[in-house]
Enzyme design. Structure first.
Site, short mmCIF file in Angstrom:
data_model
loop_
_atom_site.label_atom_id
_atom_site.label_comp_id
_atom_site.label_asym_id
_atom_site.label_seq_id
_atom_site.Cartn_x
_atom_site.Cartn_y
_atom_site.Cartn_z
N CYS A 144 27.45 36.15 50.71
CA CYS A 144 27.45 37.55 50.28
C CYS A 144 26.00 38.02 50.08
CB CYS A 144 28.33 37.76 49.04
SG CYS A 144 28.86 39.50 48.88
N LYS A 165 33.26 51.08 47.25
CA LYS A 165 33.28 49.62 47.32
C LYS A 165 34.25 49.12 48.39
CE LYS A 165 33.75 45.67 44.16
NZ LYS A 165 34.06 45.28 42.76
N SER A 194 34.36 42.01 48.57
CA SER A 194 34.05 42.69 47.31
C SER A 194 32.55 43.00 47.29
CB SER A 194 34.43 41.80 46.11
OG SER A 194 34.09 42.43 44.89
N HIS A 237 33.88 36.61 50.73
CA HIS A 237 34.08 35.59 49.71
C HIS A 237 35.29 34.70 49.97
CE1 HIS A 237 30.94 36.76 46.90
NE2 HIS A 237 31.26 38.03 47.11
N GLU A 239 35.40 31.74 49.31
CA GLU A 239 35.47 30.76 48.21
C GLU A 239 36.25 31.27 47.00
OE1 GLU A 239 32.19 33.38 46.73
OE2 GLU A 239 32.90 32.70 48.70
N ARG A 251 38.33 44.14 35.20
CA ARG A 251 37.06 44.41 34.51
C ARG A 251 36.60 45.83 34.76
NH1 ARG A 251 32.85 41.52 37.63
NH2 ARG A 251 33.09 43.42 38.86
#
Length: 310
Positions: A144, A165, A194, A237, A239, A251
């Site tokens: 990333c 986003k 993300s 991502h 992972e 969040r």
């Protein structure tokens, strides 16, 4: 074969309970074998979560792995206990001074996309790290923001801010089925995205020696191979745990940050439903293929790094 971790590192218990083969340093010392030395330069705020994610993937191969946790020298972690950092991490300056060499290095993402690279407080040292990899690391994996930093440092390819986003489980296309890094990959796959920035396909293609291995019509290039620098850059991502996008979404909602529901993540895009993991197999394939490629090509004596192979 297992991944070698300190017995008191949180990932040791987490991965043991998941069935991942782990080995303490004492056990490893009794085996007459050279493990692959993999470094993790962890720039993420939630250090322990990130350790678990990458250790889970690189520890799932038949090879013995020795994982070394590395941090930026002057940057202090605010979201991880100082005792954890002191116990398990070494500053890059110490690693460099010791002239240590690694078969592989992962440079993680960091939540600083809104900053220009030269505005990042540790940018000068990170440039030193990236240059150091060329003589001290056989293969480097930038993830990333870490991948964006590497492709910018070595090739001047700039990141671009998005209007909103890129967030969710996005469809991607396998552009290089014959690549050893994509062995076993489907032609079409889903992967967590993300980020507030993107890399542009035409700007990458304009640079000689860069190959786009995975691409998305929706969010652009994902995985790029840089053969000359013995590096891979992934801008998404694989992972991530099953619940990582949910944690980010919750969040943002709690902080009042405008954010869309992560696309194609919850059943029916309904955040009240438990999310579904549809990328786990490709995550294990990619990192397993990376480790296997390292094993097949790394010199037995790491002091031979950077020298032409015969």
């Amino acid at each position: 074969m297992p991944i070698k971790l300190p017995a008191d590192l949180p990932a040791y218990d987490v991965l043991s309970k998941e069935g991942v083969m782990v080995m303490s340093e004492d056990q490893a010392s009794r085996q007459d074998i050279r493990p692959l030395r993999i470094g993790l330069l962890n720039l993420m705020p939630k250090k322990i979560q990130t350790e678990n994610q990458f250790a889970r993937l690189i520890g799932a191969t038949p090879l013995q792995i020795e994982l070394s946790l590395i941090r930026m020298t002057e940057h202090e972690a605010r979201n991880t206990a100082a005792e954890h950092m002191e116990s398990f991490y070494r500053p890059f300056a110490e690693v460099a001074d010791a002239d240590e060499r690694f078969d592989g290095l992962v440079i993680t993402g960091a939540p600083i996309e809104h900053l220009a690279f030269d505005e990042v407080t540790y940018w000068d040292e990170l440039q030193q790290v990236m240059d150091w990899t060329q003589s001290h690391v056989h293969s480097t994996f930038g993830v990333c923001w870490g991948g964006m930093a590497m492709i910018y440092h070595f090739h001047g390819v700039q990141k671009h801010m998005l209007d909103q986003k890129a967030f969710g489980c996005i469809r991607h296309r396998n552009c290089a089925p014959a690549s050893p890094y994509l062995r076993g990959f489907s032609d079409d796959m889903v992967m967590p995205v993300s980020r507030w920035t993107e890399m542009k396909r035409d700007e990458i293609e304009a640079v000689g020696g860069l190959d786009i291995l995975i691409d998305s019509a929706e969010t652009g290039p994902c995985l790029v191979e840089d053969t000359a620098h013995r590096a891979l850059y992934i801008f998404n991502h694989l992972e991530y745990d099953s619940g990582t996008l949910k944690e980010e979404y919750d969040r943002d909602i709690a902080s009042g940050t405008p954010v869309n529901v992560p696309a194609n993540y919850y059943p029916g895009d309904d955040p009240s439903q438990p999310p579904q993991n549809r990328w786990r197999s490709h995550a294990h394939l990619l990192y397993g293929n990376w480790i296997n490629e390292i094993y097949q090509t790394t010199p037995f004596d790491l002091h031979g790094l950077g020298e032409p192979s015969h």
